[in-house]
Design an enzyme around this catalytic site. Structure first.
Site, PDB file in Angstrom:
ATOM      1  N   ARG A  62       1.071  -1.342   0.271  1.00 25.84           N
ATOM      2  CA  ARG A  62       0.020  -0.232  -0.260  1.00 25.84           C
ATOM      3  C   ARG A  62       0.924   1.539   0.060  1.00 25.84           C
ATOM      4  O   ARG A  62       0.806   2.325  -0.734  1.00 25.84           O
ATOM      5  CB  ARG A  62      -0.793   0.252   1.217  1.00 25.84           C
ATOM      6  CG  ARG A  62      -2.595  -0.887   1.185  1.00 25.84           C
ATOM      7  CD  ARG A  62      -2.693  -1.320   2.603  1.00 25.84           C
ATOM      8  NE  ARG A  62      -1.649  -2.416   2.907  1.00 25.84           N
ATOM      9  CZ  ARG A  62      -1.626  -3.689   2.535  1.00 25.84           C
ATOM     10  NH1 ARG A  62      -2.864  -4.614   1.837  1.00 25.84           N
ATOM     11  NH2 ARG A  62      -0.459  -5.550   2.728  1.00 25.84           N
ATOM     12  N   THR A  63       1.800   1.708   0.581  1.00 19.17           N
ATOM     13  CA  THR A  63       2.844   3.138   1.081  1.00 19.17           C
ATOM     14  C   THR A  63       3.201   3.479  -0.082  1.00 19.17           C
ATOM     15  O   THR A  63       3.491   3.928  -0.472  1.00 19.17           O
ATOM     16  CB  THR A  63       2.897   2.803   2.268  1.00 19.17           C
ATOM     17  OG1 THR A  63       2.478   2.346   2.850  1.00 19.17           O
ATOM     18  CG2 THR A  63       4.219   4.113   3.042  1.00 19.17           C
ATOM     19  N   LYS A  90      25.605  -5.396  -0.907  1.00 21.39           N
ATOM     20  CA  LYS A  90      26.957  -5.585  -1.207  1.00 21.39           C
ATOM     21  C   LYS A  90      27.845  -5.018  -0.206  1.00 21.39           C
ATOM     22  O   LYS A  90      28.404  -4.867  -0.074  1.00 21.39           O
ATOM     23  CB  LYS A  90      27.282  -5.202  -2.914  1.00 21.39           C
ATOM     24  CG  LYS A  90      26.320  -5.323  -3.780  1.00 21.39           C
ATOM     25  CD  LYS A  90      27.235  -4.944  -5.067  1.00 21.39           C
ATOM     26  CE  LYS A  90      25.813  -4.807  -5.846  1.00 21.39           C
ATOM     27  NZ  LYS A  90      26.429  -3.682  -7.395  1.00 21.39           N
ATOM     28  N   ARG A 112      11.589   4.095   4.442  1.00 25.70           N
ATOM     29  CA  ARG A 112      10.647   3.350   4.482  1.00 25.70           C
ATOM     30  C   ARG A 112      12.312   2.038   5.175  1.00 25.70           C
ATOM     31  O   ARG A 112      13.192   1.893   4.256  1.00 25.70           O
ATOM     32  CB  ARG A 112       9.549   1.668   3.736  1.00 25.70           C
ATOM     33  CG  ARG A 112       9.538   0.776   5.373  1.00 25.70           C
ATOM     34  CD  ARG A 112       8.596  -0.395   5.041  1.00 25.70           C
ATOM     35  NE  ARG A 112       6.811   0.814   4.724  1.00 25.70           N
ATOM     36  CZ  ARG A 112       5.749   0.152   4.976  1.00 25.70           C
ATOM     37  NH1 ARG A 112       5.350  -1.095   5.020  1.00 25.70           N
ATOM     38  NH2 ARG A 112       4.712   1.095   5.094  1.00 25.70           N
ATOM     39  N   HIS A 140       4.739   5.674  11.161  1.00 25.72           N
ATOM     40  CA  HIS A 140       4.142   5.433  10.252  1.00 25.72           C
ATOM     41  C   HIS A 140       3.427   6.932   9.882  1.00 25.72           C
ATOM     42  O   HIS A 140       2.179   6.628   9.849  1.00 25.72           O
ATOM     43  CB  HIS A 140       3.934   4.179  10.273  1.00 25.72           C
ATOM     44  CG  HIS A 140       3.400   3.988   8.929  1.00 25.72           C
ATOM     45  ND1 HIS A 140       3.174   4.892   7.578  1.00 25.72           N
ATOM     46  CD2 HIS A 140       3.159   2.799   8.479  1.00 25.72           C
ATOM     47  CE1 HIS A 140       2.556   3.778   6.846  1.00 25.72           C
ATOM     48  NE2 HIS A 140       2.742   2.652   6.551  1.00 25.72           N
TER      49      HIS A 140
HETATM   50  N1   CP Z   1      -0.560  -0.200   5.298  1.00 24.06           N
HETATM   51  C1   CP Z   1       0.497  -0.069   5.055  1.00 24.06           C
HETATM   52  O1   CP Z   1       1.642   0.247   5.652  1.00 24.06           O
HETATM   53  O2   CP Z   1       1.034  -1.306   4.310  1.00 24.06           O
HETATM   54  P1   CP Z   1       1.826  -2.192   3.637  1.00 24.06           P
HETATM   55  O3   CP Z   1       3.437  -2.475   4.789  1.00 24.06           O
HETATM   56  O4   CP Z   1       1.509  -2.169   2.608  1.00 24.06           O
HETATM   57  O5   CP Z   1       2.851  -0.346   2.568  1.00 24.06           O
END
Ligand code: CP
Length: 310
Positions: A62-63, A90, A112, A140
């Protein structure tokens, strides 16, 4: 376009850094961007000529996709790097990776990483804006914002609502960002989960820690359930998935104790039949796919707003 507020954040590292007015302005900006995704031609020239890099060292559906869609809908040039396709495999350090990416003059980096604080560290080595797309168990922020947008859309307000979060609070960056955001905006946040997954100090952040699922869900306006973050647990923190589902899973019987108009949320990915039963996940009170839709609008808003401060 929403105007009339001086948004000064160059980076979006956490809800912790956002004021009530910042959050309100981001949500209003996201509301105004949402319509673009309903057009036949889903593209505006707002970010033409700007470069956005998705730097993801952990899996995401999603993100990552919604940040990419958001950037493309605003005509930015987007590029994706993942842990497995970068030179991190590496042995390159994160700082060297950051310096090399910075040398290519990107405008915004979305990151991320499994380490809490990695996006903040990035800001010390690059000129671009950094948006935290999830750092370890820390924050998040874009998820917190899209969750607030979704609740506000369905309930018309955040102030005074009872927002219940059930599950693995200890390892969840979503829980932390939601707790910070919802309490800052005047909602009351109640949490419940296995004692081994409830970190100390939640009350100081404004949460009420419940002693039963019934207490947590009773008269809730919002019931949010979280996945067990197995990837962040060294040792199992509960006996079995079956027992977890029986004690902490949200089913229709439990949901009947919430307000009749309560909505059900989950940040995804769902472990169906564990923290959330399929008939609830797909039922009339579920707004889970609305969260995903709003994720694009919130991320368009974040890109647009930091773009003004890069
Ligand atoms: N909600 C969320 O962070 O989903 P993803 O891990 O798929 O990005």
């Amino acid at each position: 376009m929403t105007t009339g507020y001086n948004f000064t954040q160059k980076h979006i590292l956490g809800i912790h850094h956002l004021s009530v007015d910042d959050i309100d302005f981001i949500l209003k900006t996201a509301d105004s961007f949402k319509e673009i995704s309903t057009r036949a031609i889903k593209k505006v020239p707002t970010m033409r000529g700007l470069t956005v890099i998705n730097l993801f060292f952990e899996p995401s559906t999603r993100t990552r996709l919604s940040f990419e869609i958001a950037a493309k809908r605003m005509s930015a040039d987007t590029y994706n790097i993942s842990a497995t396709t970068s030179s991190a495999v590496k042995g390159e350090t994160l700082i060297d990776t950051a310096r090399n990416i910075s040398a290519m003059k990107p405008d915004i980096i979305i990151m991320r990483h499994s380490f809490a604080g990695a996006p903040e560290m990035l800001t010390r080595y690059i000129d671009a804006s950094v948006i935290n797309a999830g750092d370890g168990s820390h924050e998040h922020p874009s998820q917190g914002l899209l969750d607030m947008m979704t609740v506000r859309e369905h309930k018309g307000r955040l102030e005074g609502l009872k927002v219940t979060i059930v599950g693995d609070i200890l390892h969840s960056r979503v829980a932390r960002s939601d707790l910070l955001g919802f309490t800052r905006m005047g909602a009351r946040v109640f949490v419940y989960g296995p004692a081994t997954m409830i970190p100390p100090g939640l009350e100081e952040l404004g949460a009420t820690v419940c002693s039963s699922l019934e207490e947590a869900v009773a008269d809730a306006d919002v019931v949010m359930t979280l996945r067990i973050q197995k990837e962040r647990q060294k040792d199992p923190l509960f006996p079995s998935l079956r027992e977890y589902a029986q004690k902490y899973g949200i089913n229709r019987r439990i949901l009947d104790q919430a307000r009749p108009d309560a909505i059900v949320m989950h940040p995804g990915p769902i472990n169906r039949g564990v923290e959330l039963m399929p008939d609830v996940a797909d039922g009339p009170r579920s707004v889970i796919l609305d969260q995903v839709t709003n994720g694009v609008a919130v991320r368009m808003a974040l890109l647009y707003l930091v773009m003004g401060n890069t």
